[in-house]
Design an enzyme around this catalytic site. Structure first.
Site, PDB file in Angstrom:
ATOM      1  N   GLY A 154       0.721  -1.148   0.080  1.00  0.00           N
ATOM      2  CA  GLY A 154       0.097  -0.108   0.108  1.00  0.00           C
ATOM      3  C   GLY A 154       0.771   1.356  -0.107  1.00  0.00           C
ATOM      4  N   ILE A 231       6.623  -4.261  10.294  1.00  0.00           N
ATOM      5  CA  ILE A 231       6.383  -3.044  10.554  1.00  0.00           C
ATOM      6  C   ILE A 231       5.046  -2.619  10.642  1.00  0.00           C
ATOM      7  CG2 ILE A 231       6.833  -2.440   8.287  1.00  0.00           C
ATOM      8  CD1 ILE A 231       8.675  -0.417  10.976  1.00  0.00           C
ATOM      9  N   GLY A 232       4.014  -3.774  10.518  1.00  0.00           N
ATOM     10  CA  GLY A 232       2.661  -3.404  10.309  1.00  0.00           C
ATOM     11  C   GLY A 232       2.057  -3.601  11.784  1.00  0.00           C
ATOM     12  N   ARG A 233       1.283  -4.593  11.922  1.00  0.00           N
ATOM     13  CA  ARG A 233       0.851  -4.765  13.436  1.00  0.00           C
ATOM     14  C   ARG A 233       1.044  -6.023  13.724  1.00  0.00           C
ATOM     15  NH1 ARG A 233       0.305  -0.342  14.156  1.00  0.00           N
ATOM     16  NH2 ARG A 233      -1.541   0.824  14.046  1.00  0.00           N
ATOM     17  N   GLU A 262       1.193  -5.436  22.984  1.00  0.00           N
ATOM     18  CA  GLU A 262       2.015  -4.186  23.410  1.00  0.00           C
ATOM     19  C   GLU A 262       1.786  -3.555  24.651  1.00  0.00           C
ATOM     20  OE1 GLU A 262       2.374  -1.558  19.914  1.00  0.00           O
ATOM     21  OE2 GLU A 262       3.057  -3.200  18.642  1.00  0.00           O
ATOM     22  N   HIS A 280       7.878  -0.238  18.968  1.00  0.00           N
ATOM     23  CA  HIS A 280       6.802   0.369  17.965  1.00  0.00           C
ATOM     24  C   HIS A 280       7.488   1.847  17.729  1.00  0.00           C
ATOM     25  CE1 HIS A 280       2.265   0.389  16.720  1.00  0.00           C
ATOM     26  NE2 HIS A 280       3.018   1.161  16.136  1.00  0.00           N
TER      27      HIS A 280
HETATM   28  P1  NDP Z   1      -2.569   0.942   2.875  1.00  0.00           P
HETATM   29  O1  NDP Z   1      -4.065   0.789   3.306  1.00  0.00           O
HETATM   30  O2  NDP Z   1      -2.300   2.191   2.140  1.00  0.00           O
HETATM   31  O3  NDP Z   1      -1.974  -0.193   2.449  1.00  0.00           O
HETATM   32  C1  NDP Z   1      -2.296  -1.462   3.103  1.00  0.00           C
HETATM   33  C2  NDP Z   1      -2.120  -2.567   1.960  1.00  0.00           C
HETATM   34  O4  NDP Z   1      -2.148  -3.823   2.543  1.00  0.00           O
HETATM   35  C3  NDP Z   1      -2.854  -2.428   0.781  1.00  0.00           C
HETATM   36  O5  NDP Z   1      -2.369  -2.867  -0.196  1.00  0.00           O
HETATM   37  C4  NDP Z   1      -3.891  -3.691   1.062  1.00  0.00           C
HETATM   38  O6  NDP Z   1      -4.374  -4.112  -0.380  1.00  0.00           O
HETATM   39  C5  NDP Z   1      -3.240  -4.663   1.858  1.00  0.00           C
HETATM   40  N1  NDP Z   1      -4.014  -5.566   2.564  1.00  0.00           N
HETATM   41  C6  NDP Z   1      -5.003  -4.990   3.475  1.00  0.00           C
HETATM   42  N2  NDP Z   1      -5.448  -6.211   3.798  1.00  0.00           N
HETATM   43  C7  NDP Z   1      -5.147  -7.195   3.595  1.00  0.00           C
HETATM   44  C8  NDP Z   1      -5.330  -8.510   3.700  1.00  0.00           C
HETATM   45  N3  NDP Z   1      -6.440  -9.175   4.427  1.00  0.00           N
HETATM   46  N4  NDP Z   1      -4.455  -9.475   3.070  1.00  0.00           N
HETATM   47  C9  NDP Z   1      -3.615  -9.084   2.308  1.00  0.00           C
HETATM   48  N5  NDP Z   1      -3.487  -7.747   2.033  1.00  0.00           N
HETATM   49  C10 NDP Z   1      -4.146  -6.999   2.668  1.00  0.00           C
HETATM   50  O7  NDP Z   1      -1.972   1.261   4.496  1.00  0.00           O
HETATM   51  P2  NDP Z   1      -0.501   1.991   4.999  1.00  0.00           P
HETATM   52  O8  NDP Z   1       0.356   1.370   3.874  1.00  0.00           O
HETATM   53  O9  NDP Z   1      -0.864   3.397   4.990  1.00  0.00           O
HETATM   54  O10 NDP Z   1      -0.402   1.319   6.231  1.00  0.00           O
HETATM   55  C11 NDP Z   1      -0.453  -0.040   6.337  1.00  0.00           C
HETATM   56  C12 NDP Z   1      -0.245  -0.445   8.128  1.00  0.00           C
HETATM   57  O11 NDP Z   1       1.063  -0.239   8.525  1.00  0.00           O
HETATM   58  C13 NDP Z   1      -1.140   0.432   8.756  1.00  0.00           C
HETATM   59  O12 NDP Z   1      -2.393  -0.149   8.824  1.00  0.00           O
HETATM   60  C14 NDP Z   1      -0.676   0.038  10.396  1.00  0.00           C
HETATM   61  O13 NDP Z   1      -1.043  -0.997  10.949  1.00  0.00           O
HETATM   62  C15 NDP Z   1       0.939   0.146   9.912  1.00  0.00           C
HETATM   63  N6  NDP Z   1       1.594   0.897  10.432  1.00  0.00           N
HETATM   64  C16 NDP Z   1       2.560   0.765  11.352  1.00  0.00           C
HETATM   65  C17 NDP Z   1       3.057   1.965  11.864  1.00  0.00           C
HETATM   66  C18 NDP Z   1       4.574   1.601  12.926  1.00  0.00           C
HETATM   67  O14 NDP Z   1       4.825   2.529  13.653  1.00  0.00           O
HETATM   68  N7  NDP Z   1       4.987   0.401  13.270  1.00  0.00           N
HETATM   69  C19 NDP Z   1       3.149   3.300  11.455  1.00  0.00           C
HETATM   70  C20 NDP Z   1       2.273   3.288  10.433  1.00  0.00           C
HETATM   71  C21 NDP Z   1       1.438   2.279  10.021  1.00  0.00           C
HETATM   72  P3  NDP Z   1      -5.668  -4.759  -0.598  1.00  0.00           P
HETATM   73  O15 NDP Z   1      -6.635  -4.021  -0.042  1.00  0.00           O
HETATM   74  O16 NDP Z   1      -5.496  -4.948  -2.036  1.00  0.00           O
HETATM   75  O17 NDP Z   1      -5.354  -6.326  -0.054  1.00  0.00           O
END
Ligand code: NDP
Length: 314
Positions: A154, A231-233, A262, A280
């Site tokens: 994303g 780095i996601g969740r 956490e 985090h």
């Molecule tokens: P985006 O919504 O831009 O990107 C998320 C991506 O994940 C999309 O490409 C989406 O594609 C894919 N996705 C979503 N659900 C699924 C699924 N069930 N299976 C497979 N792929 C999936 O979000 P961001 O890039 O802005 O942020 C992503 C995440 O990063 C945030 O939600 C947050 O949890 C985490 N984050 C962590 C931080 C940290 O401090 N460590 C800071 C900021 C964010 P598609 O919809 O086609 O599946």
């Protein structure tokens, strides 16, 4: 009269000050008895400002009958029950884009630290071991020649890809939907992606749909040279499966910024010297956090002045 905004837990001072200037700010955490405060003022509240440390769920929403908007600090808003807000017609906003570069930089740092054991090497020096015992060990892993599988290509995932390319990494990805704007190889499942790469960068959102998407199967597919970066969740990776895979050498290493419970981090991970563990801090620079805070405030201002939010979540 200024709109009444309920702040659930302390947010950045810049956010608190900006809200105090513009709105009638109710600070829930300062109340001797939050339940009494909610009973007395819940009926006036039009907006909630939150950093995710307290859930926005049915129990809270039931006490805020006039609520219009929840302004969330951070891009991942899994602390907000969006089924409950949707059912009540409440808009939710988050803070995308302003943090993409920071989080992608942190992700690259975490990847390098993990592959080359930079945290352990630094601790080795600080403990005086370089001087007394000689050089730090040659690392079994190297970044060169790796293929980076981005799980969640994303906004942040794309920024990571942009940074990884000049490092010479090949890129592949899995989303639910294939992107039409990139040429990177697409894999229709996390498992197939893991089987095709040796380095897995997890950057999907949290929540039910992604819970334990990275499980024992995916880790086995990644293989013994495999490195997992999260780095996601925290909820996306099955922590027990990860610990077992690291212990048994099913994968080669891991670097984590996020955890399932956490701020608790399992002792088994802490005891693994070459696993890199960050608290985090993906977006945690002053500049980026201020930009995120400003976007929380701007969303509220836009909502009350123009009736539209700047960055509503889908
Ligand atoms: P985006 O919504 O831009 O990107 C998320 C991506 O994940 C999309 O490409 C989406 O594609 C894919 N996705 C979503 N659900 C699924 C699924 N069930 N299976 C497979 N792929 C999936 O979000 P961001 O890039 O802005 O942020 C992503 C995440 O990063 C945030 O939600 C947050 O949890 C985490 N984050 C962590 C931080 C940290 O401090 N460590 C800071 C900021 C964010 P598609 O919809 O086609 O599946």
């Amino acid at each position: 009269m200024a709109p009444v905004v309920l702040m659930l837990t302390p947010m950045l001072p810049t956010v608190v000050e900006a809200c105090e200037e513009r709105f009638d700010l109710v600070k829930l955490w300062e109340a001797d008895d939050p339940a009494v405060l909610l009973r007395e003022r819940g009926g006036e509240v039009l907006a909630v400002a939150t950093n995710g440390q307290r859930p926005v769920d049915d129990a809270l929403l039931d006490q805020l009958p006039k609520l219009q908007i929840v302004a969330h600090f951070g891009v991942g808003y899994d602390s907000v029950d969006t089924d409950a807000t949707r059912a009540r017609g409440v808009v939710v906003t988050n803070t995308p884009e302003v943090l993409d570069a920071e989080v992608a930089d942190t992700a690259m740092g975490l990847l390098l630290m993990t592959v080359r054991e930079l945290g352990a090497a630094e601790r080795y020096l600080r403990a005086g071991r370089w001087e007394h015992e000689g050089p730090y060990r040659l690392t079994p892993h190297t970044l060169a020649g790796r293929t980076l599988g981005i799980l969640g290509l994303g906004r942040i995932g794309l920024e990571i890809a942009k940074r990884a390319e000049p490092f010479g990494l090949r890129i592949a990805y899995h989303n639910r939907n294939r992107r039409t704007d990139v040429d990177y190889p697409y894999y229709p499942s996390a498992r197939e992606l893991a089987a095709a790469v040796d380095t897995l960068m997890v950057v999907v959102p949290g929540g039910r749909a992604t819970r334990h998407l990275v499980d024992a199967d995916v880790l086995a597919a990644l293989g013994p040279n495999g490195i997992v970066i999260n780095i996601g969740r925290g909820s996306v990776v099955d922590t027990q499966a990860l610990i077992t895979a690291l212990r048994e050498g099913t994968i080669g290493g891991a670097g984590l910024d996020v955890y399932e419970d956490e701020p608790h981090v399992p002792q088994e991970l802490i005891d693994m010297e070459t696993v890199v563990l960050l608290p985090h801090v993906g977006s945690a620079s002053l500049a980026t956090r201020r930009a995120m805070g400003q976007l929380v405030v701007d969303n509220l201002i836009s909502w009350f002045e123009r009736g539209t939010a700047l960055t509503p979540v889908p």
